[in-house]
Write a protein that holds these residues in place. Structure first.
Motif, mmCIF file in Angstrom:
data_model
loop_
_atom_site.group_PDB
_atom_site.id
_atom_site.type_symbol
_atom_site.label_atom_id
_atom_site.label_comp_id
_atom_site.label_asym_id
_atom_site.label_seq_id
_atom_site.Cartn_x
_atom_site.Cartn_y
_atom_site.Cartn_z
ATOM 1 N N GLY A 134 31.066 17.361 34.261
ATOM 2 C CA GLY A 134 29.974 16.816 35.053
ATOM 3 C C GLY A 134 28.608 16.987 34.424
ATOM 4 O O GLY A 134 27.594 16.700 35.055
ATOM 5 N N ALA A 135 28.577 17.448 33.159
ATOM 6 C CA ALA A 135 27.301 17.692 32.478
ATOM 7 C C ALA A 135 26.885 16.471 31.668
ATOM 8 O O ALA A 135 26.801 16.511 30.442
ATOM 9 C CB ALA A 135 27.416 18.916 31.580
ATOM 10 N N ALA A 169 23.678 14.440 36.540
ATOM 11 C CA ALA A 169 23.172 15.761 36.174
ATOM 12 C C ALA A 169 21.747 15.642 35.626
ATOM 13 O O ALA A 169 21.409 14.687 34.926
ATOM 14 C CB ALA A 169 24.074 16.408 35.134
ATOM 15 N N SER A 170 20.931 16.631 35.933
ATOM 16 C CA SER A 170 19.553 16.636 35.443
ATOM 17 C C SER A 170 19.519 17.011 33.969
ATOM 18 O O SER A 170 20.483 17.561 33.418
ATOM 19 C CB SER A 170 18.719 17.635 36.247
ATOM 20 O OG SER A 170 19.187 18.956 36.046
ATOM 21 N N THR A 171 18.384 16.753 33.336
ATOM 22 C CA THR A 171 18.222 17.084 31.920
ATOM 23 C C THR A 171 18.370 18.579 31.681
ATOM 24 O O THR A 171 18.985 19.013 30.696
ATOM 25 C CB THR A 171 16.844 16.618 31.428
ATOM 26 O OG1 THR A 171 16.709 15.210 31.665
ATOM 27 C CG2 THR A 171 16.679 16.889 29.934
ATOM 28 N N GLN A 172 17.834 19.387 32.591
ATOM 29 C CA GLN A 172 17.940 20.833 32.454
ATOM 30 C C GLN A 172 19.380 21.299 32.576
ATOM 31 O O GLN A 172 19.842 22.150 31.809
ATOM 32 C CB GLN A 172 17.076 21.524 33.513
ATOM 33 C CG GLN A 172 17.066 23.051 33.395
ATOM 34 C CD GLN A 172 16.156 23.691 34.435
ATOM 35 O OE1 GLN A 172 15.584 23.010 35.280
ATOM 36 N NE2 GLN A 172 16.031 25.012 34.381
ATOM 37 N N THR A 173 20.115 20.728 33.531
ATOM 38 C CA THR A 173 21.521 21.091 33.705
ATOM 39 C C THR A 173 22.331 20.732 32.477
ATOM 40 O O THR A 173 23.188 21.510 32.026
ATOM 41 C CB THR A 173 22.098 20.377 34.942
ATOM 42 O OG1 THR A 173 21.365 20.755 36.101
ATOM 43 C CG2 THR A 173 23.566 20.728 35.129
ATOM 44 N N ILE A 174 22.074 19.563 31.916
ATOM 45 C CA ILE A 174 22.787 19.127 30.719
ATOM 46 C C ILE A 174 22.504 20.074 29.550
ATOM 47 O O ILE A 174 23.414 20.461 28.803
ATOM 48 C CB ILE A 174 22.399 17.685 30.361
ATOM 49 C CG1 ILE A 174 22.894 16.717 31.436
ATOM 50 C CG2 ILE A 174 22.962 17.296 28.995
ATOM 51 C CD1 ILE A 174 22.445 15.286 31.227
ATOM 52 N N CYS A 196 24.434 24.367 25.891
ATOM 53 C CA CYS A 196 24.263 25.693 25.283
ATOM 54 C C CYS A 196 25.457 26.590 25.584
ATOM 55 O O CYS A 196 25.972 27.291 24.692
ATOM 56 C CB CYS A 196 22.976 26.346 25.774
ATOM 57 S SG CYS A 196 21.465 25.563 25.174
ATOM 58 N N ALA A 197 25.915 26.578 26.832
ATOM 59 C CA ALA A 197 27.084 27.372 27.202
ATOM 60 C C ALA A 197 28.322 26.885 26.467
ATOM 61 O O ALA A 197 29.150 27.690 25.993
ATOM 62 C CB ALA A 197 27.297 27.305 28.715
ATOM 63 N N PHE A 198 28.464 25.572 26.361
ATOM 64 C CA PHE A 198 29.597 24.978 25.650
ATOM 65 C C PHE A 198 29.594 25.422 24.183
ATOM 66 O O PHE A 198 30.638 25.790 23.626
ATOM 67 C CB PHE A 198 29.514 23.458 25.745
ATOM 68 C CG PHE A 198 30.579 22.727 24.991
ATOM 69 C CD1 PHE A 198 31.851 22.590 25.513
ATOM 70 C CD2 PHE A 198 30.307 22.163 23.754
ATOM 71 C CE1 PHE A 198 32.842 21.917 24.814
ATOM 72 C CE2 PHE A 198 31.280 21.480 23.047
ATOM 73 C CZ PHE A 198 32.555 21.361 23.581
#
Length: 355
Positions: free
Chosen positions: A246-247, A253-258, A263-265
Motif C-alpha cells: 500500500g506504499a 498513500a502520502s509522499t511522507q508515508t511512501i 526506507c524501511a524496505f
C-alpha cells in the motif's frame, strides 16, 4: 496468465486497465482470501528476487573494485531504493540497456572459456549427463531464472502500445530461454563442478596463466556489465512489492508515508542480504521451488481453470488433463525443491557461524 486476465477483465468491466493485475485475478478466481494469499506470495517472490540481485551485485562489484561485499550490499540497496523515484520511461531505458549487458557477459564467457582452462584441467569424467538427485535443485533454479511474472501487469499498464504486449512477452521469453540455455550449457562445459555462484568469478585468471591480462580485462568487463544489469532491475521488482504493502500513490498513500515505507524496505532488504550473503544458491533455490512454483505455475493453472468456470466456459478434456498434469508435477517438484533448499541454507549458514 494472459487469457485468465482477459477473462477476469470481462467479469469485472468496472475495473480500470491500470488495476488489472494478478491480485485482481486472485480475487476474481478465489475471493478476497485468495487475493490476500496471492498478494503475500507475489510480494515474497519479488522480494527474494531482489535479495539475489543485491547478492549477485555484491559479488560482481567485489570482483571489479575489491570493495567488501557488505559495503556493496548497503550501497546497492540504497541506490536501488532511490531509483524507485525515477519515471517508468527512464527505468525501461535502463532495462533495455541491461539486455546488452547480458549479451556482453555472454561474449566474455565464450571468449574466456574457449581460450584456456581455469585452474586444474577439467576431465570428461567431471561432466554428468544426468544427476537425478540434483534434479529438484536444477528445477528450482530454472524457475528462479523465470521469476518476476507479477511485474508484467505493471509493465503492461505503463506501455504506450498495450496491443503489442503479447508480442513483447513472447519475444522476451524466447530470448530468455535461448540465453539461459546457452549460458548454462557453456558454463557447465567450461567449469563443470568448479562453477561458482556467479560464473564471472570463474573468469578471473589464476596466477601465471598465459594471456592473463586479456582474461582479467574480460572478467572485469563481465562483472561490470552484470552489476549494471542487476542494479537496473531493482525498481521493476521493488515497485510491485511496495504496491502490495500500500506504499504507492495509486493506493492513496502520502509522499511522507511512501518515503518512510521505502526506507524501511531498504533497511530490511539490506539486513537480510548481509545475513544471506554466503547462501545465494540456497536463497535462489528456495525462491524457485516454493515461491515461483506457487506464483508462476500452480496459481496460473488454478486461476485459469477457475475464471473459465466462473465465466461459464467449459474446459475440454485435453485442457483438464494438461492443467492437471502441470499442477501435480508442480506440487511434487515444489515439495522436493523446498526441502532441499531449506537443508542447503541451514548447512551454509551453519558453516558461516550463524547457527
Amino acid at each position: 496468465i494472459g487469457h485468465a486476465l482477459t477473462t477476469a477483465a470481462r467479469l469485472r468491466p468496472e475495473v480500470p486497465g491500470s488495476r488489472l493485475d494478478l491480485q485482481l485475478l486472485g480475487e476474481v478466481a478465489f475471493g478476497r482470501s485468495g487475493q490476500r494469499l496471492i498478494a503475500v506470495l507475489f510480494a515474497l517472490e519479488l522480494w527474494f528476487a531482489l535479495e539475489t540481485f543485491i547478492l549477485l551485485t555484491s559479488i560482481n562489484v567485489n570482483l571489479l573494485t575489491g570493495a567488501p561485499r557488505t559495503l556493496v550490499i548497503v550501497i546497492a540497496g540504497a541506490l536501488g531504493t532511490l531509483s524507485l523515484s525515477l519515471p517508468m520511461s527512464v527505468i525501461s531505458s535502463f532495462s533495455g540497456m541491461s539486455v546488452w549487458c547480458m549479451l556482453g557477459g555472454l561474449v566474455a564467457l565464450i571468449v574466456c572459456g574457449s581460450m584456456a582452462s581455469f585452474g586444474p584441467e577439467l576431465s570428461v569424467e567431471e561432466h554428468m549427463l544426468v544427476d537425478v538427485r540434483a534434479l529438484p535443485s536444477a528445477m528450482a533454479i530454472f524457475l528462479y531464472c523465470f521469476s518476476g511474472l507479477p511485474c508484467l501487469p505493471n509493465i503492461r499498464a505503463a506501455m504506450q502500445k498495450t496491443e503489442e504486449y503479447s508480442y513483447c512477452v513472447n519475444t522476451a521469453f524466447v530470448f530468455a530461454v535461448i540465453y539461459y540455455a546457452v549460458v548454462g550449457i557453456l558454463g557447465y562445459y567450461f567449469f563443470a563442478g568448479t562453477t561458482r555462484e556467479s560464473f564471472t568469478e570463474n573468469l578471473v585468471p589464476y596466477a601465471g596463466m598465459p594471456h592473463g591480462s586479456i582474461f582479467s580485462l574480460f572478467s572485469l568487463v563481465s562483472a561490470a556489465l552484470f552489476a549494471v544489469k542487476l542494479q537496473a532491475g531493482f525498481p521493476l521488482y521493488a515497485a510491485p512489492v511496495l504496491q502490495t504493502l500500500g506504499a504507492c500513490s495509486t493506493h492513496g498513500a502520502s509522499t511522507q508515508t511512501i518515503a518512510v515505507a521505502r526506507c524501511a524496505f531498504a533497511a530490511v532488504s539490506i539486513c537480510f542480504a548481509i545475513f544471506a550473503k554466503d547462501a545465494l544458491d540456497g536463497v535462489a533455490e528456495l525462491m524457485g521451488a516454493f515461491l515461483t512454483m506457487s506464483t508462476s505455475v500452480l496459481f496460473p493453472v488454478a486461476a485459469y481453470a477457475s475464471v473459465r468456470t466462473i465465466a461459464g466456459e467449459r474446459l475440454a478434456w485435453w485442457e483438464v488433463f494438461g492443467l492437471g498434469s502441470i499442477f501435480l508435477g508442480g506440487i511434487i517438484f515444489g515439495a522436493l525443491g523446498t526441502y532441499d533448499a531449506i537443508r542447503r541454507i541451514w548447512v551454509e549458514e551453519k558453516q558461516a557461524g550463524y547457527f
